[in-house]
Motif scaffolding. Structure first.
Motif, PDB file in Angstrom:
ATOM      1  N   ILE A 198      38.479  47.131  38.739  1.00  0.00           N
ATOM      2  CA  ILE A 198      40.061  47.208  38.265  1.00  0.00           C
ATOM      3  C   ILE A 198      40.544  46.131  38.320  1.00  0.00           C
ATOM      4  N   SER A 199      41.186  45.123  38.397  1.00  0.00           N
ATOM      5  CA  SER A 199      41.439  43.368  37.900  1.00  0.00           C
ATOM      6  C   SER A 199      41.072  42.859  38.605  1.00  0.00           C
ATOM      7  N   TYR A 200      41.720  41.456  38.113  1.00  0.00           N
ATOM      8  CA  TYR A 200      41.229  40.156  38.404  1.00  0.00           C
ATOM      9  C   TYR A 200      42.640  39.365  37.947  1.00  0.00           C
ATOM     10  N   GLN A 201      42.030  38.428  38.792  1.00  0.00           N
ATOM     11  CA  GLN A 201      43.154  37.370  38.629  1.00  0.00           C
ATOM     12  C   GLN A 201      42.236  35.840  38.432  1.00  0.00           C
ATOM     13  N   GLN A 202      42.887  35.251  37.396  1.00  0.00           N
ATOM     14  CA  GLN A 202      41.749  33.655  36.822  1.00  0.00           C
ATOM     15  C   GLN A 202      42.542  32.666  36.830  1.00  0.00           C
TER      16      GLN A 202
ATOM     17  N   GLN B 248      36.859  25.697  56.319  1.00  0.00           N
ATOM     18  CA  GLN B 248      36.390  26.099  57.178  1.00  0.00           C
ATOM     19  C   GLN B 248      37.831  28.112  57.403  1.00  0.00           C
ATOM     20  N   THR B 249      37.913  28.240  56.811  1.00  0.00           N
ATOM     21  CA  THR B 249      39.149  29.231  56.045  1.00  0.00           C
ATOM     22  C   THR B 249      39.565  29.701  55.163  1.00  0.00           C
ATOM     23  N   LYS B 250      39.369  30.864  54.471  1.00  0.00           N
ATOM     24  CA  LYS B 250      39.451  31.058  53.564  1.00  0.00           C
ATOM     25  C   LYS B 250      40.234  31.184  52.646  1.00  0.00           C
ATOM     26  N   GLN B 251      40.965  30.449  51.525  1.00  0.00           N
ATOM     27  CA  GLN B 251      42.205  30.381  50.925  1.00  0.00           C
ATOM     28  C   GLN B 251      42.387  32.371  49.990  1.00  0.00           C
ATOM     29  N   GLU B 252      44.681  32.042  50.611  1.00  0.00           N
ATOM     30  CA  GLU B 252      44.481  33.697  49.794  1.00  0.00           C
ATOM     31  C   GLU B 252      44.781  33.138  48.559  1.00  0.00           C
ATOM     32  N   VAL B 253      45.172  34.473  47.828  1.00  0.00           N
ATOM     33  CA  VAL B 253      45.348  34.411  46.963  1.00  0.00           C
ATOM     34  C   VAL B 253      45.898  35.282  46.942  1.00  0.00           C
ATOM     35  N   PRO B 254      47.741  34.396  45.814  1.00  0.00           N
ATOM     36  CA  PRO B 254      48.937  35.463  46.304  1.00  0.00           C
ATOM     37  C   PRO B 254      48.825  36.354  45.235  1.00  0.00           C
ATOM     38  N   ASN B 255      48.950  37.248  46.323  1.00  0.00           N
ATOM     39  CA  ASN B 255      49.113  38.532  45.271  1.00  0.00           C
ATOM     40  C   ASN B 255      49.609  39.575  44.259  1.00  0.00           C
ATOM     41  N   ALA B 256      49.110  39.768  43.527  1.00  0.00           N
ATOM     42  CA  ALA B 256      50.212  39.907  41.553  1.00  0.00           C
ATOM     43  C   ALA B 256      49.671  41.958  41.662  1.00  0.00           C
ATOM     44  N   GLU B 257      49.621  42.352  42.128  1.00  0.00           N
ATOM     45  CA  GLU B 257      48.498  43.634  42.077  1.00  0.00           C
ATOM     46  C   GLU B 257      49.729  43.651  41.900  1.00  0.00           C
ATOM     47  N   SER B 258      49.908  45.639  40.833  1.00  0.00           N
ATOM     48  CA  SER B 258      51.730  45.865  40.840  1.00  0.00           C
ATOM     49  C   SER B 258      50.418  47.457  41.312  1.00  0.00           C
ATOM     50  N   ASP B 259      51.493  48.434  41.460  1.00  0.00           N
ATOM     51  CA  ASP B 259      51.879  49.551  42.720  1.00  0.00           C
ATOM     52  C   ASP B 259      49.970  50.252  41.665  1.00  0.00           C
ATOM     53  N   VAL B 260      49.981  50.446  40.370  1.00  0.00           N
ATOM     54  CA  VAL B 260      48.667  50.715  39.622  1.00  0.00           C
ATOM     55  C   VAL B 260      47.377  50.590  39.810  1.00  0.00           C
TER      56      VAL B 260
ATOM     57  N   ALA C 294      53.964  29.412  36.071  1.00  0.00           N
ATOM     58  CA  ALA C 294      53.570  28.884  34.895  1.00  0.00           C
ATOM     59  C   ALA C 294      52.939  28.620  34.000  1.00  0.00           C
ATOM     60  N   ASN C 295      51.916  29.778  33.568  1.00  0.00           N
ATOM     61  CA  ASN C 295      50.958  30.060  32.566  1.00  0.00           C
ATOM     62  C   ASN C 295      50.124  29.792  33.191  1.00  0.00           C
ATOM     63  N   GLN C 296      49.785  29.475  34.092  1.00  0.00           N
ATOM     64  CA  GLN C 296      48.346  29.322  35.021  1.00  0.00           C
ATOM     65  C   GLN C 296      47.856  29.994  36.254  1.00  0.00           C
ATOM     66  N   ARG C 297      48.050  30.899  35.868  1.00  0.00           N
ATOM     67  CA  ARG C 297      47.520  32.332  36.517  1.00  0.00           C
ATOM     68  C   ARG C 297      47.654  33.545  35.685  1.00  0.00           C
ATOM     69  N   ILE C 298      46.383  33.559  34.930  1.00  0.00           N
ATOM     70  CA  ILE C 298      46.034  34.953  34.383  1.00  0.00           C
ATOM     71  C   ILE C 298      45.902  36.942  35.616  1.00  0.00           C
ATOM     72  N   TYR C 299      46.791  37.632  35.380  1.00  0.00           N
ATOM     73  CA  TYR C 299      46.094  38.867  35.652  1.00  0.00           C
ATOM     74  C   TYR C 299      45.975  39.700  34.742  1.00  0.00           C
ATOM     75  N   SER C 300      44.781  40.594  35.153  1.00  0.00           N
ATOM     76  CA  SER C 300      44.281  41.375  34.564  1.00  0.00           C
ATOM     77  C   SER C 300      44.339  42.517  34.832  1.00  0.00           C
ATOM     78  N   LEU C 301      44.459  43.814  34.047  1.00  0.00           N
ATOM     79  CA  LEU C 301      44.241  44.740  34.802  1.00  0.00           C
ATOM     80  C   LEU C 301      43.408  45.722  33.844  1.00  0.00           C
TER      81      LEU C 301
END
Length: 280
Positions: free
Chosen positions: A170-174, A263-275, A91-98
């Motif tokens: 090589i990439s980031y999520q914001q 006390q636990t690391k929160q998982e970031v939703p994985n939006a990585e591409s095959d590239v 919903a436009n709340q996460r940037i994924y950049s390669l």
């Protein structure tokens, strides 16, 4: 019979008896008085339990409860991001950049060599500060700052950089939090030392532990339909038996926040591409 001499002897004897009885009385009062308890300082208590720590911030601080909510990115927000292929998700709340060209960094520099890229090529990048590096996942995390302090343990205010095996980004999520609104005037925040004492009295610190980092930041206390409520907290990063745990102390009320989220690391939703996976 010499009565004067006898009288003198009796007087001396009674005087000696009086002194003896007085000494017994004083001694009995002293022995019956409670022995004053010796109060240990926090430093002494931690030392006796072999709990080590570095510098604890001691400067006076102020803070307040505040509300904010996740920001929805617009096309204008990402127009100036050059040399990147950008997608906007959730919903436009996460940037994924390669990145078109990887950025070489040294993970041991705590993100210092990423700051030029943050400031010039990431939307509002100067509003984020280094938080951690996960060598297994090859992820470097920066947390958004509110009122000059990092937002803690919240994926809604983070930039997570993905590195390849050559330590190149090589990439980031914001994600980002929007405008904030304070509930009331700023109040005094307890000192880092007082927060540490609260944590110790609560019984959370185990013997032979090491406090490796102490941070004053903002933590999401509760989520409401219209916004999320944050408060200033002291976060203690504690190592014990090769395990790292975070403990939080309410900076305004001086109480331990019982939560497993910190006390636990929160998982970031994985939006990585095959590239991206191949680039790693």
């Amino acid at each position: 019979m010499d009565w004067k001499k006898t009288e003198t002897i009796f007087i001396i004897a009674f005087l000696i008896l009086d002194i003896f009885l007085l000494v017994l009385f004083i001694d009995s009062r002293m022995s019956s008085s409670p022995t004053p308890l010796v109060s240990q300082t926090l430093e002494e208590k931690l030392k006796s339990e072999n709990i080590t720590y570095g510098k604890i911030p001691s400067n006076p601080e102020k803070g307040s409860y505040l509300s904010t909510e996740p920001l929805a990115f617009t096309q204008k927000d990402i127009n100036d991001s050059k040399g990147q292929k950008i997608s906007v998700l959730n919903a436009n709340q996460r940037i994924y950049s390669l990145l078109n060209k990887p950025v070489k960094i040294d993970p041991d520099k705590y993100g210092a060599d990423l700051m030029p890229f943050l400031k010039s090529d990431v939307f509002e990048g100067d509003r984020y500060t280094y938080w951690s590096y996960d060598s297994e996942r090859r992820e470097m995390t920066f947390n958004q700052k509110i009122d000059g302090r990092p937002v803690l343990f919240n994926t809604n205010g983070q930039i997570v950089f993905n590195l390849n095996k050559d330590n190149e980004v090589i990439s980031y999520q914001q994600t980002m939090l929007g405008d904030t609104q304070m509930f009331d005037e700023k109040d005094d925040v307890i000192s880092g030392t007082d927060a540490l004492e609260v944590l110790h009295q609560h019984g959370d610190l185990k013997q032979n532990s090491k406090i490796v980092n102490t941070t004053l930041g903002y933590y999401n206390l509760v989520s409401l339909p219209s916004s999320d409520v944050y408060l200033p907290v002291w976060a203690f990063e504690v190592k014990h038996d090769k395990q790292t745990t975070f403990f939080l102390v309410n900076g305004l009320e001086g109480s331990v926040i019982n939560t497993n989220d910190a006390q636990t690391k929160q998982e970031v939703p994985n939006a990585e591409s095959d590239v991206t996976r191949k680039a790693r």
